[in-house]
Motif scaffolding. Structure first.
Motif, PDB file in Angstrom:
ATOM      1  N   SER A 189       0.870  -1.179   0.000  1.00  0.00           N
ATOM      2  CA  SER A 189       0.000   0.000   0.000  1.00  0.00           C
ATOM      3  C   SER A 189       0.901   1.222   0.000  1.00  0.00           C
ATOM      4  O   SER A 189       1.841   1.320   0.782  1.00  0.00           O
ATOM      5  CB  SER A 189      -0.927   0.004   1.221  1.00  0.00           C
ATOM      6  OG  SER A 189      -0.188   0.028   2.426  1.00  0.00           O
ATOM      7  N   PRO A 191       1.250   5.727  -0.931  1.00  0.00           N
ATOM      8  CA  PRO A 191       0.522   6.992  -1.128  1.00  0.00           C
ATOM      9  C   PRO A 191       0.156   7.180  -2.595  1.00  0.00           C
ATOM     10  O   PRO A 191       0.889   6.749  -3.487  1.00  0.00           O
ATOM     11  CB  PRO A 191       1.528   8.056  -0.668  1.00  0.00           C
ATOM     12  CG  PRO A 191       2.470   7.338   0.237  1.00  0.00           C
ATOM     13  CD  PRO A 191       2.589   5.952  -0.342  1.00  0.00           C
ATOM     14  N   PRO A 199      -1.536   9.887   2.653  1.00  0.00           N
ATOM     15  CA  PRO A 199      -2.298   8.682   2.990  1.00  0.00           C
ATOM     16  C   PRO A 199      -2.049   7.570   1.986  1.00  0.00           C
ATOM     17  O   PRO A 199      -1.913   7.813   0.788  1.00  0.00           O
ATOM     18  CB  PRO A 199      -3.754   9.151   2.949  1.00  0.00           C
ATOM     19  CG  PRO A 199      -3.746  10.361   2.071  1.00  0.00           C
ATOM     20  CD  PRO A 199      -2.424  11.020   2.302  1.00  0.00           C
ATOM     21  N   GLN A 200      -2.004   6.356   2.481  1.00  0.00           N
ATOM     22  CA  GLN A 200      -1.737   5.184   1.643  1.00  0.00           C
ATOM     23  C   GLN A 200      -3.049   4.718   1.002  1.00  0.00           C
ATOM     24  O   GLN A 200      -3.739   3.859   1.505  1.00  0.00           O
ATOM     25  CB  GLN A 200      -1.107   4.081   2.483  1.00  0.00           C
ATOM     26  CG  GLN A 200       0.255   4.471   3.021  1.00  0.00           C
ATOM     27  CD  GLN A 200       0.820   3.454   3.987  1.00  0.00           C
ATOM     28  OE1 GLN A 200       0.260   2.375   4.159  1.00  0.00           O
ATOM     29  NE2 GLN A 200       1.915   3.794   4.625  1.00  0.00           N
ATOM     30  N   ARG A 201      -3.334   5.296  -0.140  1.00  0.00           N
ATOM     31  CA  ARG A 201      -4.616   5.041  -0.808  1.00  0.00           C
ATOM     32  C   ARG A 201      -4.529   3.986  -1.887  1.00  0.00           C
ATOM     33  O   ARG A 201      -5.555   3.430  -2.292  1.00  0.00           O
ATOM     34  CB  ARG A 201      -5.153   6.333  -1.420  1.00  0.00           C
ATOM     35  CG  ARG A 201      -5.510   7.427  -0.420  1.00  0.00           C
ATOM     36  CD  ARG A 201      -5.975   8.686  -1.143  1.00  0.00           C
ATOM     37  NE  ARG A 201      -7.054   8.377  -2.072  1.00  0.00           N
ATOM     38  CZ  ARG A 201      -7.287   9.074  -3.187  1.00  0.00           C
ATOM     39  NH1 ARG A 201      -6.507  10.090  -3.511  1.00  0.00           N
ATOM     40  NH2 ARG A 201      -8.288   8.739  -3.982  1.00  0.00           N
ATOM     41  N   TRP A 218     -10.955  -0.113   3.620  1.00  0.00           N
ATOM     42  CA  TRP A 218     -10.382   1.191   3.926  1.00  0.00           C
ATOM     43  C   TRP A 218     -10.708   1.594   5.358  1.00  0.00           C
ATOM     44  O   TRP A 218     -11.619   1.026   5.983  1.00  0.00           O
ATOM     45  CB  TRP A 218     -10.902   2.241   2.945  1.00  0.00           C
ATOM     46  CG  TRP A 218     -10.868   1.776   1.525  1.00  0.00           C
ATOM     47  CD1 TRP A 218     -11.934   1.593   0.689  1.00  0.00           C
ATOM     48  CD2 TRP A 218      -9.710   1.401   0.757  1.00  0.00           C
ATOM     49  NE1 TRP A 218     -11.521   1.145  -0.541  1.00  0.00           N
ATOM     50  CE2 TRP A 218     -10.158   1.016  -0.534  1.00  0.00           C
ATOM     51  CE3 TRP A 218      -8.342   1.352   1.034  1.00  0.00           C
ATOM     52  CZ2 TRP A 218      -9.291   0.599  -1.538  1.00  0.00           C
ATOM     53  CZ3 TRP A 218      -7.477   0.933   0.033  1.00  0.00           C
ATOM     54  CH2 TRP A 218      -7.936   0.568  -1.229  1.00  0.00           C
ATOM     55  N   LYS A 219      -9.997   2.563   5.876  1.00  0.00           N
ATOM     56  CA  LYS A 219     -10.144   2.944   7.275  1.00  0.00           C
ATOM     57  C   LYS A 219     -11.490   3.574   7.596  1.00  0.00           C
ATOM     58  O   LYS A 219     -11.891   3.624   8.766  1.00  0.00           O
ATOM     59  CB  LYS A 219      -9.019   3.896   7.687  1.00  0.00           C
ATOM     60  CG  LYS A 219      -7.682   3.182   7.848  1.00  0.00           C
ATOM     61  CD  LYS A 219      -6.615   4.091   8.439  1.00  0.00           C
ATOM     62  CE  LYS A 219      -5.323   3.310   8.695  1.00  0.00           C
ATOM     63  NZ  LYS A 219      -4.262   4.191   9.256  1.00  0.00           N
ATOM     64  N   ALA A 257      -8.285   3.739  -2.791  1.00  0.00           N
ATOM     65  CA  ALA A 257      -9.218   4.195  -1.756  1.00  0.00           C
ATOM     66  C   ALA A 257      -9.852   5.519  -2.157  1.00  0.00           C
ATOM     67  O   ALA A 257      -9.231   6.340  -2.844  1.00  0.00           O
ATOM     68  CB  ALA A 257      -8.488   4.363  -0.429  1.00  0.00           C
ATOM     69  N   LYS A 259     -11.064   9.380  -1.709  1.00  0.00           N
ATOM     70  CA  LYS A 259     -10.414  10.498  -1.030  1.00  0.00           C
ATOM     71  C   LYS A 259     -10.887  10.576   0.417  1.00  0.00           C
ATOM     72  O   LYS A 259     -12.053  10.315   0.715  1.00  0.00           O
ATOM     73  CB  LYS A 259     -10.722  11.818  -1.741  1.00  0.00           C
ATOM     74  CG  LYS A 259     -10.086  11.959  -3.103  1.00  0.00           C
ATOM     75  CD  LYS A 259     -10.428  13.316  -3.693  1.00  0.00           C
ATOM     76  CE  LYS A 259      -9.794  13.492  -5.063  1.00  0.00           C
ATOM     77  NZ  LYS A 259     -10.147  14.815  -5.663  1.00  0.00           N
ATOM     78  N   THR A 261      -9.733   8.754   2.957  1.00  0.00           N
ATOM     79  CA  THR A 261      -9.462   7.544   3.726  1.00  0.00           C
ATOM     80  C   THR A 261      -8.230   6.871   3.150  1.00  0.00           C
ATOM     81  O   THR A 261      -7.622   7.372   2.207  1.00  0.00           O
ATOM     82  CB  THR A 261     -10.678   6.599   3.728  1.00  0.00           C
ATOM     83  OG1 THR A 261     -10.446   5.525   4.660  1.00  0.00           O
ATOM     84  CG2 THR A 261     -10.949   6.029   2.345  1.00  0.00           C
ATOM     85  N   GLU A 262      -7.846   5.728   3.723  1.00  0.00           N
ATOM     86  CA  GLU A 262      -6.658   5.029   3.255  1.00  0.00           C
ATOM     87  C   GLU A 262      -6.731   3.559   3.622  1.00  0.00           C
ATOM     88  O   GLU A 262      -7.699   3.090   4.221  1.00  0.00           O
ATOM     89  CB  GLU A 262      -5.386   5.666   3.841  1.00  0.00           C
ATOM     90  CG  GLU A 262      -5.272   5.604   5.351  1.00  0.00           C
ATOM     91  CD  GLU A 262      -3.980   6.235   5.852  1.00  0.00           C
ATOM     92  OE1 GLU A 262      -2.947   6.115   5.184  1.00  0.00           O
ATOM     93  OE2 GLU A 262      -4.007   6.837   6.954  1.00  0.00           O
ATOM     94  N   TYR A 263      -5.675   2.844   3.272  1.00  0.00           N
ATOM     95  CA  TYR A 263      -5.586   1.392   3.449  1.00  0.00           C
ATOM     96  C   TYR A 263      -5.773   0.971   4.906  1.00  0.00           C
ATOM     97  O   TYR A 263      -5.201   1.556   5.824  1.00  0.00           O
ATOM     98  CB  TYR A 263      -4.227   0.929   2.938  1.00  0.00           C
ATOM     99  CG  TYR A 263      -3.867  -0.497   3.313  1.00  0.00           C
ATOM    100  CD1 TYR A 263      -4.308  -1.564   2.549  1.00  0.00           C
ATOM    101  CD2 TYR A 263      -3.085  -0.749   4.440  1.00  0.00           C
ATOM    102  CE1 TYR A 263      -3.967  -2.859   2.880  1.00  0.00           C
ATOM    103  CE2 TYR A 263      -2.745  -2.048   4.782  1.00  0.00           C
ATOM    104  CZ  TYR A 263      -3.184  -3.097   4.002  1.00  0.00           C
ATOM    105  OH  TYR A 263      -2.840  -4.385   4.345  1.00  0.00           O
TER     106      TYR A 263
END
Length: 272
Positions: A189, A191, A199-201, A218-219, A257, A259, A261-263
């Motif tokens: 994962s 950015p 963020p690691q999207r 996603w988170k 992911a 926009k 949020t992220e992994y």
């Protein structure tokens, strides 16, 4: 990507080929240390993936070609393996390039693509291949690779472009002992930008030929599912799909992911 993915706009082959060929725009990232997480049964050998320092890497255990010459933003046909008895000699000095994903964000085209180099059989072939890799911008990071290191191994390099620049996200080699089955999974994962901060999207991963669906969580609690592309079916590269890559022993998927949020996690959620 499902209801949350951005709409893709087609890029011309020339535009994308130029981006891939422009090694001057490339941000080289060294081999980063990581911890492998093993779940389930058989352990698969984990080796180096050149990833950004903030990247989360997961290696999961087993529980039991869309080949495009340039990088068109639309789609392609998943072609079943050839069944003829005659096998042409592989091209050792030009990589097989496959588009894994495309899309648009903030008015800019982004893409993920993989180069796979066939395994040389002699040191002379390997030396020629190493030189060709340099011309393509695929030379192994760190500069310590010798021609003899490539003999009997197919090398691969995965690139990501955020629409402005591209970067090498990870690299490795396949040997005859590298196999995946069942729910085996190896992912990175990263950015969603060439700048490694943020963020690691973006999730890029390998799965077995038996995997039928991958679920990225996603988170914010939402998910993106990548299903296997049916054989002989045209699937646009802006859809999250499990895809073969020409020359690769494993299959690939990409999830992005939404926009904000992220992994959080990823799993193989269906196998055949």
């Amino acid at each position: 990507m499902n209801a949350d993915r951005e709409t893709n706009h087609d890029m011309t082959n020339g535009d994308i080929a130029s981006m891939l060929a422009g090694a001057t725009d490339e941000v080289e990232i060294g081999i980063a240390p990581y911890e492998a997480v093993i779940r389930g049964g058989r352990r698969r050998k984990a080796r180096r993936w050149a990833v950004a320092a903030a990247t989360a890497l997961v290696l999961a255990g087993s529980s039991a070609t869309l080949a495009v010459a340039g990088l068109p933003g639309g789609g392609g046909t998943v072609v079943p393996a050839a069944t003829g008895s005659a096998t042409p000699a592989p091209d050792l000095f030009t990589p097989a390039r496959t588009t894994l994903a495309t899309g648009t964000e903030n008015g800019k085209e982004w893409w993920v693509a993989i180069d796979v180099w066939a395994a040389p059989r002699t040191e002379a072939q390997a030396a020629g291949q190493l030189e060709a890799m340099g011309e393509y911008g695929d030379a192994p990071a760190g500069g310590g690779t010798k021609a003899s290191d490539l003999i009997g191994k197919s090398s691969y390099v995965v690139y990501f472009s955020d629409g402005d620049k591209r970067r090498k996200t990870f690299e490795d080699v396949f040997t005859k002992d590298d196999t995946m089955s069942g729910t085996d999974l190896q992912t990175a994962s990263i950015p969603f930008a060439v700048d490694p901060d943020g963020p690691q999207r973006l999730v890029i991963g390998q799965v077995s030929k038996e995997a039928q669906q991958v679920t990225c969580t996603w988170k914010d609690g939402t998910t993106t599912k990548a299903d296997r592309a049916p054989a002989n079916t045209e699937i646009a590269t802006d859809q999250p799909t499990i895809r073969p890559a020409e020359g690769s022993q494993v299959d690939w998927f990409v999830c992005l992911a939404p926009k904000g949020t992220e992994y959080k996690s990823v799993e193989v959620s269906a196998v055949r």
